[in-house]
Motif scaffolding. Structure first.
Motif: not given
Length: 381
Positions: A69-72, A74, A78, A125
């Motif tokens: 998944q894309q977060r901030d 990145k 997880s 993660e």
């Protein structure tokens, strides 16, 4: 007043009995504790560590790149490496050569530049600056401190096994008649050998004593041939419950007659003589006087015979068969162990399931056991 002193021999006897009790109790307690432990903990540590925290080495494969998944800005994968509530990570790694290279909370740089972080609660993660590619997920090696855990899952697995209920009924069908029939036959024979004088009585008693030392394995095949021959002559099916009842009766009669005869011979003669003066027949004396007074000996033999027939596998396989409809409980559990590769959790739970009924029988009749075994050692007045 002079205090009495115990003899050293009495103290030695008490200590010896205590030692024997401990030697018998410890393995049984260990088996019970093992049957209630989690199967993963049972595989890596002994029952004496059941109350302490155990260390386990786990290998977990993270989900593949399709789960990222894309977060901030990145890309993150997880998950959680632990499936045991209360467990804590003590170390982790991503190489087989260094499975415990990092402490919980530290960040490890993987071969492709991704960063792996595993927390103490098992959450992890994998973070990458670019989209991750590949077909398989990253392997994560974890050392975890797992608290003790007790469960009834082992018993549920055994009790829910296919055919276990039918085998339980089969064992009861074999054991109950195989205990009652020898008692009925042996009681009549014992009374005759104890109180009815007739030619050859001493010889018969000697034969009964001699049969006590005949091994079952030596007489099993001749008895089976005789039974099959008689069954073929009468047109009776070879493997039936009647056959195994007769087999257990034959194997149990020598001990039953010996115990009951010794006990009945020690009963007061005056009781029988008074009954005969009042006009009682031998049958009346046997039913109304001898049987009630001989209950300790009857119960003593019933314990031995029931334990033997309930735990028996050899005679049941030979005279009853190994089909799904005829298999007794011991045979079913042996097959269950074979199909599961001899797993410890199945073995320990199965052992306690098989001894539940014998324990109930023993504790309900144990007060008569010693009195029955001492039959004939003291003559009545």
């Amino acid at each position: 007043m002079i205090a009495s002193k115990r003899s050293p021999l009495v103290l030695f006897v008490h200590l010896s009995v205590l030692l024997l009790v401990i030697l018998w109790t410890i393995p049984t307690a260990g088996l019970l504790i093992s049957s209630l432990r989690d199967k993963d903990q049972l595989a890596v540590s002994g029952w004496w560590t059941a109350l302490s925290t155990s260390s386990q080495n786990l290998t977990v494969r993270a989900p593949g790149p399709e789960a990222q998944q894309q977060r901030d800005g990145k890309f993150v994968i997880s998950g959680n490496a632990l499936d045991n509530p209360g467990a804590k990570v003590s170390a982790f790694g991503f190489r087989t050569q260094e499975p415990a290279a990092f402490e919980p909370g530290q960040t490890a740089t993987l071969n492709d530049g991704e960063r792996l972080t595993v927390q103490e609660d098992g959450t992890y993660e994998i973070v990458s600056d670019v989209a991750m590619e590949g077909s398989r997920g990253q392997r994560i090696f974890v050392q975890a401190a797992v608290p003790s855990r007790f469960t009834f899952d082992n018993y549920r697995e055994v009790l829910n096994a296919e055919g276990i209920g039918a085998s339980f009924i089969n064992s009861l069908t074999v054991s109950i008649p195989s205990t009652i029939i020898p008692i009925l036959v042996a009681a009549f024979a014992a009374y005759a050998l104890a109180w009815m004088p007739f030619p050859g009585r001493t010889v018969l008693i000697a034969i009964v004593v001699g049969l006590l030392v005949v091994p079952l394995q030596m007489s099993l095949i001749p008895l089976l041939k005789l039974y099959n021959g008689v069954g073929a002559f009468l047109g009776v099916p070879a493997k039936t419950y009647v056959g195994i009842w007769l087999a257990h009766m034959g194997f149990g009669l020598p001990l039953a007659i010996y115990l009951l005869r010794n006990y009945m011979a020690g009963l007061p003669r005056e009781i029988m003589e008074s009954a005969r003066v009042d006009g009682a027949s031998d049958f009346d004396i046997f039913v109304k006087i001898i049987l009630p007074l001989s209950f300790p000996a009857l119960a003593s033999f019933a314990i031995f015979q029931f334990l033997w027939t309930w735990n028996d596998l050899l005679v049941a396989m030979v005279f009853l068969g190994t089909g799904n409809n005829e298999l007794v409980l011991t045979g079913r559990l042996v097959n269950l162990l074979g199909s599961r590769g001899g797993n410890w959790e199945i073995l320990t739970a199965s052992a306690f399931i098989t001894i539940i009924i014998p324990l109930l029988v023993f504790f309900s009749l144990q007060r008569y056991l010693v009195r029955g075994l001492l039959a004939g050692s003291v003559k009545g007045g």
